[in-house]
Design a protein around this motif. Structure first.
Motif, mmCIF file in Angstrom:
data_model
loop_
_atom_site.group_PDB
_atom_site.id
_atom_site.type_symbol
_atom_site.label_atom_id
_atom_site.label_comp_id
_atom_site.label_asym_id
_atom_site.label_seq_id
_atom_site.Cartn_x
_atom_site.Cartn_y
_atom_site.Cartn_z
ATOM 1 N N PRO A 82 0.841 -1.211 0.000
ATOM 2 C CA PRO A 82 0.000 0.000 0.000
ATOM 3 C C PRO A 82 0.866 1.248 0.000
ATOM 4 O O PRO A 82 1.917 1.295 0.651
ATOM 5 C CB PRO A 82 -0.799 -0.129 1.305
ATOM 6 N N VAL A 83 0.441 2.266 -0.716
ATOM 7 C CA VAL A 83 1.259 3.453 -0.899
ATOM 8 C C VAL A 83 1.520 4.204 0.401
ATOM 9 O O VAL A 83 2.522 4.916 0.532
ATOM 10 C CB VAL A 83 0.597 4.385 -1.939
ATOM 11 N N ASP A 84 0.650 4.023 1.411
ATOM 12 C CA ASP A 84 0.823 4.731 2.676
ATOM 13 C C ASP A 84 1.467 3.869 3.758
ATOM 14 O O ASP A 84 1.558 4.276 4.915
ATOM 15 C CB ASP A 84 -0.526 5.255 3.175
ATOM 16 N N MET A 85 1.965 2.680 3.414
ATOM 17 C CA MET A 85 2.591 1.803 4.400
ATOM 18 C C MET A 85 3.916 2.393 4.878
ATOM 19 O O MET A 85 4.689 2.940 4.099
ATOM 20 C CB MET A 85 2.827 0.407 3.812
ATOM 21 N N ASP A 86 4.185 2.283 6.182
ATOM 22 C CA ASP A 86 5.433 2.777 6.741
ATOM 23 C C ASP A 86 6.617 1.982 6.191
ATOM 24 O O ASP A 86 6.524 0.780 5.962
ATOM 25 C CB ASP A 86 5.404 2.666 8.266
#
Length: 466
Positions: free
Chosen positions: A228-232
């Motif tokens: 996912p693009v917002d994964m840390d």
């Protein structure tokens, strides 16, 4: 061995030592050329180096001489060198460049490396650099900068190969050959559906060994790890490590392919995160020797002031037992042993737990089991240490009661150390507070306070006197 190989070996022996580090005499020779105005001599020495070694050269150069070195080397200091450079060193060099020069360097790089160069610039300088970029490069970098720092969106590169699932292997090969503007550095091809959602991957080795008429949907591997693009970035690194990934597709909220992350980026992240937690435990900031001195002082002093407050709290506990210490001064000699050993035991547990949390080994499903495990370990260690210190104290000072008191205090404080070493970081993790940053302060305070309180309190109950 060819003449070229021999020459390369000679160059490496001249420039690098057996550990692949730049030799001090080589660094001195380069800086001497710069100081003497022999720019060509400096370029001849540095030219054969790998970009990572050139970056190391700048880090080994005194701060006030880096600008002159960059001017002397000219276009040798390209985007690849800047992307390998320490953040603080790179920031100093970029500040000395004009916006169009930074834009030229950024345009040579993949999106993720260009973002690394631009993201820490002042807002005005950053805007000037973005204006100097080509529209396509500017749009890609602005899109990456819109994602939160240390997220997959910041790490990903948009330069990738994606093809529809209905075309054949032969059509894919022709597409790669007929489009020179495509990226040249890739290991696998992403296969997407009409909505541009990744449905599989094809490794280059499979592509080259498969007949041309076979459809990509028949040769692709459907199982894939999507990021996912917002994964840390720490979670991304764990996925790469767990599933032995070389590259992975990055998808937006709708599942559409927006970029990819490669293993070379993850190596830097894994190294960064591993060292970061250890340094946070000590309150030393990011531990970078190139960090500005004032920033380092401010970072370390903040936690030293906090530790001063906790030390005063522990001292106040000692103050409660001034009478007992006055009657039996030997208590003042022995009480640091109890608190010190408890602090060491707590630090051991804390280091293990913080690492387990960072690597997802410790989760809500096994937290209770881990608590009982650390309790048993702390109890066993406390009994052994208590027996040793208690017996030694009783024999040395000919005082069995004193030996029994310090043995009991050692057991109690070790159990407190073990439990606090796991409960404190787990609790902070539940509260969305980084356990690596503040756990050590709480654990040390608890072991100091309980060490003094248990030892002096038991001594008071027993009624020890000189």
């Amino acid at each position: 061995m060819s003449e070229t190989d021999l020459q390369g070996e000679t160059i490496n022996e001249t420039q690098l030592d057996e550990d692949d580090r730049l030799r001090p005499d080589f660094v001195r020779d380069v800086l001497a050329c710069v100081e003497d105005g022999d720019e060509q001599g400096a370029r001849d020495l540095v030219g054969p180096l790998h970009p990572a070694d050139i970056a190391d050269l700048f880090e080994l150069t005194p701060e006030d001489r880096r600008g002159a070195l960059a001017v002397a080397l000219g276009d040798i200091v390209d985007g690849d060198v800047l992307s390998e450079m320490n953040d603080h060193v790179r920031e100093g060099l970029i500040d000395a460049l004009e916006p169009h020069q930074v834009a030229d360097l950024a345009s040579e790089l993949d999106t993720d490396d260009a973002v690394a160069i631009i993201e820490d610039m002042e807002a005005g300088d950053q805007a000037a650099v973005l204006r100097a970029l080509d529209p396509d490069d500017r749009a890609a970098i602005e899109a990456a900068l819109s994602y939160s720092e240390e997220s997959a969106g910041r790490l990903m590169q948009r330069e990738l190969i994606a093809v529809p699932e209905h075309i054949t292997v032969g059509q894919t090969i022709d597409y790669l050959r007929d489009n020179p503007e495509l990226t040249t550095d890739f290991w696998e091809i992403f296969v997407v559906d009409p909505q541009h959602r990744p449905v599989g991957t094809v490794q280059l080795s499979w592509l080259l060994r498969t007949p041309r008429e076979i459809a990509m949907s028949d040769v692709m591997k459907r199982e894939q790890t999507l990021i996912p693009v917002d994964m840390d970035q720490e979670e991304v690194a764990l996925r790469f490590q767990k599933y032995a990934l070389i590259s992975a597709a990055v998808v937006d909220g709708g599942g559409r392919l927006v970029g990819m992350i490669t293993v070379d980026d993850m190596v830097h992240v894994i190294q960064q995160e591993a060292g970061e937690d250890v340094l946070k435990l000590s309150g030393a900031g990011d531990g970078d020797i190139n960090q500005p001195i004032l920033l380092t002082i401010r970072t370390r002093l903040t936690w030293l002031v906090v530790n001063l407050g906790t030390a005063m709290l522990a001292a106040s506990v000692v103050g409660l037992f001034q009478g007992e210490i006055g009657k039996f001064a030997l208590l003042a000699v022995l009480m640091p042993i109890v608190s010190g050993m408890g602090g060491n035991a707590g630090t051991q547990t804390l280091a293990v737990v913080v690492r387990a949390l960072a690597t997802n080994q410790l989760t809500s499903s096994n937290t209770v089991r881990m608590i009982f495990r650390e309790f048993r370990i702390a109890l066993a260690n406390g009994l052994v240490l208590g027996l040793l210190i208690g017996t030694g104290t009783a024999l040395i000072f000919n005082n069995p009661a004193l030996g029994g008191v310090i043995a009991a205090a050692m057991v109690i404080n070790n159990m407190v150390a073990g439990l606090s070493g796991i409960l404190v970081p787990v609790t902070l993790e539940k509260l969305n507070v980084d356990p690596a940053v503040s756990s050590a302060v709480f654990v040390t305070t608890m072991t100091d306070v309980m060490g003094f309180f248990s030892f002096l309190g038991l001594a008071s109950v027993v009624g020890l006197s000189g």
